[in-house]
Design a protein around this motif. Structure first.
Motif, PDB file in Angstrom:
ATOM      1  N   ASP A  87       0.837  -1.192   0.000  1.00 38.97           N
ATOM      2  CA  ASP A  87       0.000   0.000   0.000  1.00 38.97           C
ATOM      3  C   ASP A  87       0.875   1.247   0.000  1.00 38.97           C
ATOM      4  O   ASP A  87       1.883   1.326   0.696  1.00 38.97           O
ATOM      5  N   GLY A  88       0.482   2.219  -0.789  1.00 38.02           N
ATOM      6  CA  GLY A  88       1.195   3.489  -0.798  1.00 38.02           C
ATOM      7  C   GLY A  88       2.408   3.516  -1.688  1.00 38.02           C
ATOM      8  O   GLY A  88       3.106   4.528  -1.749  1.00 38.02           O
ATOM      9  N   ALA A  89       2.727   2.402  -2.409  1.00 37.65           N
ATOM     10  CA  ALA A  89       3.883   2.403  -3.299  1.00 37.65           C
ATOM     11  C   ALA A  89       3.611   3.304  -4.498  1.00 37.65           C
ATOM     12  O   ALA A  89       2.494   3.336  -5.019  1.00 37.65           O
ATOM     13  N   PRO A  90       4.615   4.058  -4.934  1.00 30.91           N
ATOM     14  CA  PRO A  90       4.400   4.960  -6.065  1.00 30.91           C
ATOM     15  C   PRO A  90       4.347   4.202  -7.387  1.00 30.91           C
ATOM     16  O   PRO A  90       4.911   3.124  -7.526  1.00 30.91           O
ATOM     17  N   GLY A  91       3.667   4.767  -8.359  1.00 27.08           N
ATOM     18  CA  GLY A  91       3.612   4.187  -9.691  1.00 27.08           C
ATOM     19  C   GLY A  91       2.599   3.068  -9.812  1.00 27.08           C
ATOM     20  O   GLY A  91       1.931   2.677  -8.856  1.00 27.08           O
ATOM     21  N   GLU A  92       2.491   2.548 -11.039  1.00 24.36           N
ATOM     22  CA  GLU A  92       1.603   1.421 -11.300  1.00 24.36           C
ATOM     23  C   GLU A  92       2.310   0.126 -10.895  1.00 24.36           C
ATOM     24  O   GLU A  92       3.516  -0.004 -11.035  1.00 24.36           O
ATOM     25  N   GLU A  93       1.524  -0.834 -10.423  1.00 27.16           N
ATOM     26  CA  GLU A  93       2.089  -2.114  -9.980  1.00 27.16           C
ATOM     27  C   GLU A  93       1.562  -3.231 -10.875  1.00 27.16           C
ATOM     28  O   GLU A  93       0.359  -3.369 -11.077  1.00 27.16           O
ATOM     29  N   VAL A  94       2.477  -4.029 -11.418  1.00 21.99           N
ATOM     30  CA  VAL A  94       2.106  -5.192 -12.222  1.00 21.99           C
ATOM     31  C   VAL A  94       2.856  -6.397 -11.676  1.00 21.99           C
ATOM     32  O   VAL A  94       4.087  -6.345 -11.519  1.00 21.99           O
ATOM     33  N   ARG A  95       2.126  -7.467 -11.375  1.00 20.20           N
ATOM     34  CA  ARG A  95       2.778  -8.683 -10.904  1.00 20.20           C
ATOM     35  C   ARG A  95       3.028  -9.581 -12.106  1.00 20.20           C
ATOM     36  O   ARG A  95       2.089 -10.057 -12.756  1.00 20.20           O
ATOM     37  N   ALA A  96       4.301  -9.807 -12.410  1.00 18.21           N
ATOM     38  CA  ALA A  96       4.677 -10.657 -13.540  1.00 18.21           C
ATOM     39  C   ALA A  96       6.102 -11.130 -13.325  1.00 18.21           C
ATOM     40  O   ALA A  96       6.913 -10.452 -12.686  1.00 18.21           O
ATOM     41  N   SER A  97       6.400 -12.297 -13.880  1.00 13.11           N
ATOM     42  CA  SER A  97       7.733 -12.878 -13.771  1.00 13.11           C
ATOM     43  C   SER A  97       8.472 -12.712 -15.088  1.00 13.11           C
ATOM     44  O   SER A  97       7.869 -12.735 -16.174  1.00 13.11           O
ATOM     45  N   ILE A  98       9.788 -12.595 -15.011  1.00 11.16           N
ATOM     46  CA  ILE A  98      10.586 -12.526 -16.245  1.00 11.16           C
ATOM     47  C   ILE A  98      10.649 -13.890 -16.931  1.00 11.16           C
ATOM     48  O   ILE A  98      11.185 -13.998 -18.036  1.00 11.16           O
ATOM     49  N   ASP A  99      10.070 -14.928 -16.316  1.00  8.86           N
ATOM     50  CA  ASP A  99       9.921 -16.221 -16.979  1.00  8.86           C
ATOM     51  C   ASP A  99       8.757 -16.223 -17.965  1.00  8.86           C
ATOM     52  O   ASP A  99       8.682 -17.109 -18.824  1.00  8.86           O
ATOM     53  N   ASP A 100       7.842 -15.264 -17.826  1.00 14.49           N
ATOM     54  CA  ASP A 100       6.595 -15.251 -18.594  1.00 14.49           C
ATOM     55  C   ASP A 100       6.655 -14.149 -19.644  1.00 14.49           C
ATOM     56  O   ASP A 100       6.325 -12.996 -19.378  1.00 14.49           O
ATOM     57  N   ARG A 101       7.054 -14.521 -20.849  1.00 15.30           N
ATOM     58  CA  ARG A 101       7.265 -13.526 -21.903  1.00 15.30           C
ATOM     59  C   ARG A 101       5.964 -12.830 -22.300  1.00 15.30           C
ATOM     60  O   ARG A 101       5.948 -11.635 -22.576  1.00 15.30           O
ATOM     61  N   ASP A 102       4.865 -13.577 -22.337  1.00 16.75           N
ATOM     62  CA  ASP A 102       3.588 -12.970 -22.717  1.00 16.75           C
ATOM     63  C   ASP A 102       3.142 -11.945 -21.679  1.00 16.75           C
ATOM     64  O   ASP A 102       2.641 -10.870 -22.029  1.00 16.75           O
ATOM     65  N   LEU A 160      15.892  -4.579 -14.366  1.00 17.12           N
ATOM     66  CA  LEU A 160      16.638  -4.694 -13.118  1.00 17.12           C
ATOM     67  C   LEU A 160      16.448  -6.043 -12.440  1.00 17.12           C
ATOM     68  O   LEU A 160      17.164  -6.350 -11.485  1.00 17.12           O
ATOM     69  N   ALA A 161      15.493  -6.839 -12.894  1.00 18.74           N
ATOM     70  CA  ALA A 161      15.174  -8.095 -12.218  1.00 18.74           C
ATOM     71  C   ALA A 161      16.257  -9.136 -12.455  1.00 18.74           C
ATOM     72  O   ALA A 161      16.990  -9.085 -13.445  1.00 18.74           O
ATOM     73  N   GLY A 162      16.337 -10.102 -11.534  1.00 14.73           N
ATOM     74  CA  GLY A 162      17.269 -11.215 -11.696  1.00 14.73           C
ATOM     75  C   GLY A 162      18.015 -11.496 -10.417  1.00 14.73           C
ATOM     76  O   GLY A 162      17.884 -10.791  -9.411  1.00 14.73           O
ATOM     77  N   ALA A 163      18.819 -12.564 -10.450  1.00 12.13           N
ATOM     78  CA  ALA A 163      19.682 -12.881  -9.317  1.00 12.13           C
ATOM     79  C   ALA A 163      20.735 -11.797  -9.192  1.00 12.13           C
ATOM     80  O   ALA A 163      21.401 -11.445 -10.165  1.00 12.13           O
ATOM     81  N   ALA A 164      20.914 -11.258  -7.986  1.00 13.11           N
ATOM     82  CA  ALA A 164      21.771 -10.102  -7.783  1.00 13.11           C
ATOM     83  C   ALA A 164      23.171 -10.460  -7.295  1.00 13.11           C
ATOM     84  O   ALA A 164      23.977  -9.569  -7.020  1.00 13.11           O
ATOM     85  N   SER A 165      23.469 -11.754  -7.171  1.00 17.92           N
ATOM     86  CA  SER A 165      24.806 -12.181  -6.756  1.00 17.92           C
ATOM     87  C   SER A 165      25.018 -13.602  -7.251  1.00 17.92           C
ATOM     88  O   SER A 165      24.179 -14.151  -7.975  1.00 17.92           O
ATOM     89  N   GLU A 166      26.125 -14.208  -6.881  1.00 22.88           N
ATOM     90  CA  GLU A 166      26.452 -15.537  -7.380  1.00 22.88           C
ATOM     91  C   GLU A 166      25.421 -16.567  -6.954  1.00 22.88           C
ATOM     92  O   GLU A 166      24.914 -16.551  -5.822  1.00 22.88           O
ATOM     93  N   ARG A 167      25.111 -17.471  -7.875  1.00 20.35           N
ATOM     94  CA  ARG A 167      24.180 -18.570  -7.660  1.00 20.35           C
ATOM     95  C   ARG A 167      24.688 -19.777  -8.444  1.00 20.35           C
ATOM     96  O   ARG A 167      25.532 -19.643  -9.326  1.00 20.35           O
ATOM     97  N   PRO A 168      24.144 -20.961  -8.188  1.00 20.52           N
ATOM     98  CA  PRO A 168      24.489 -22.117  -9.028  1.00 20.52           C
ATOM     99  C   PRO A 168      24.141 -21.852 -10.492  1.00 20.52           C
ATOM    100  O   PRO A 168      23.243 -21.063 -10.805  1.00 20.52           O
ATOM    101  N   TRP A 169      24.826 -22.537 -11.391  1.00 25.01           N
ATOM    102  CA  TRP A 169      24.711 -22.255 -12.817  1.00 25.01           C
ATOM    103  C   TRP A 169      23.279 -22.330 -13.333  1.00 25.01           C
ATOM    104  O   TRP A 169      22.845 -21.455 -14.090  1.00 25.01           O
TER     105      TRP A 169
END
Length: 263
Positions: A38-53, A68-77
C-alpha cells in the motif's frame, strides 16, 4: 514525460529510483513477482521474467524498459542461466514484441570483475573478464543487448552497474559508488536516445578517484553529478580508495566466494 516499465521494481535499485522518476514527472510501471505494498508509487504489475507474454502485456505503451530483475549475486549455474540469461532474453523479446524502442539493461562491474582496477581506463569499453557465473550472465546480457540492437533496430544501453547504495559505505565504494540520483539520471538518459544501437556505459557516479572513463555515458547524455569522496568528506569518513591493484570485482573473485556458490 517518459513512460517507463521497470522489471524488478521492488528490488534495491528499483525501489530507490522509481520515486525519483515519478518526482521528475515520469510515468512508471513497476513489474515484479512481489506483491505491491500500500502506498507504493507508480503502477504495480505482478509478472515474472519467466513469462514472456505477461511481460509483453506489461510493457505495452512504455517508451523505455529498464531491466533490473534477476539474481543479484552468485548462484548455481542452472539458476543463473534461467534467471539472468533466459530472463534477459525474455525481457528483450517481450520489449520488441510490445513495440518498445529502448531498453536499459542492468549489467554489472562483475562482467569484468577479474580485470585489475588499474586497467579500467585503458579502453572506453573493456572486454568482459567475468569473476563468477553471475559475471558471465552479465556479459551474456550485454551480448544479447547487442544482438537486439543490431538485428531488431532497438536502442539498448548495457549499464555496468558498480556499487549502488544510498551513500558510499567503504573505501572501495569511494571509487565505485553509483548514487540513486545518478542512477536516475542514467535511466533518463537512456529514455532520450532516438537512434537504434547498443551502448555499453559505466553505471558509476563522478567519483573523484576517477577509476572509470565516463565518455561513453556522456555520449548518450549521461552526466553524473555525485562524488563519493565529497560525501565522505562531509560525513567525516575515510576518503582514500583502495589500491588500483585490486580486481574490479573484489570480493566476488576471491577464494571466499567460489564460482557457483550462492551467498
Amino acid at each position: 514525460m517518459a513512460v517507463f516499465a521497470i522489471t524488478g521494481g521492488r528490488g534495491r535499485i528499483g525501489s530507490s529510483v522509481i520515486p525519483r522518476l515519478i518526482g521528475h514527472g515520469h510515468r512508471v510501471r513497476s513489474i515484479d513477482i512481489v506483491d505491491g505494498r500500500d502506498g507504493a508509487p507508480g503502477e504495480e504489475v505482478r509478472a515474472s521474467i519467466d513469462d514472456r507474454d505477461a511481460l509483453a502485456a506489461a510493457f505495452r505503451g512504455a517508451g523505455t524498459v529498464v531491466h533490473l530483475a534477476g539474481a543479484a549475486s552468485e548462484r548455481p549455474w542452472d539458476e543463473i542461466l534461467s534467471t539472468n540469461i533466459d530472463g534477459t532474453r525474455n525481457v528483450l523479446q517481450a520489449a520488441y514484441s510490445a513495440g518498445v524502442p529502448r531498453v536499459l539493461l542492468a549489467s554489472s562491474i562483475h562482467a569484468l570483475g577479474c580485470a585489475p582496477a588499474s586497467t579500467a581506463r585503458s579502453a572506453l569499453v573493456l572486454p568482459p573478464r567475468p569473476d563468477t557465473y553471475y559475471g558471465v550472465s552479465k556479459a551474456a546480457m550485454e551480448a544479447l543487448g547487442s544482438l537486439y540492437a543490431d538485428q531488431f533496430g532497438m536502442a539498448v544501453v548495457s549499464a555496468r552497474i558498480c556499487t549502488f547504495a544510498e551513500r558510499p559505505e567503504d573505501s572501495r565504494s569511494l571509487a565505485t559508488w553509483l548514487s540513486p540520483g545518478d542512477a536516475t539520471r542514467l535511466i533518463e538518459a537512456a529514455a532520450a536516445i532516438r537512434e537504434p544501437g547498443h551502448h555499453i556505459v559505466w553505471g558509476v557516479s563522478a567519483n573523484r578517484p576517477g577509476w572509470f572513463p565516463l565518455e561513453e555515458g556522456e555520449a548518450i547524455g549521461y552526466f553524473p553529478q555525485d562524488d563519493a569522496v565529497a560525501v565522505a568528506e562531509r560525513a567525516g569518513g575515510p576518503t582514500e580508495p583502495p589500491s588500483l591493484d585490486v580486481p574490479l570485482g573484489a570480493p566476488f573473485g576471491d577464494s571466499r566466494h567460489p564460482v557457483g556458490l550462492a551467498w
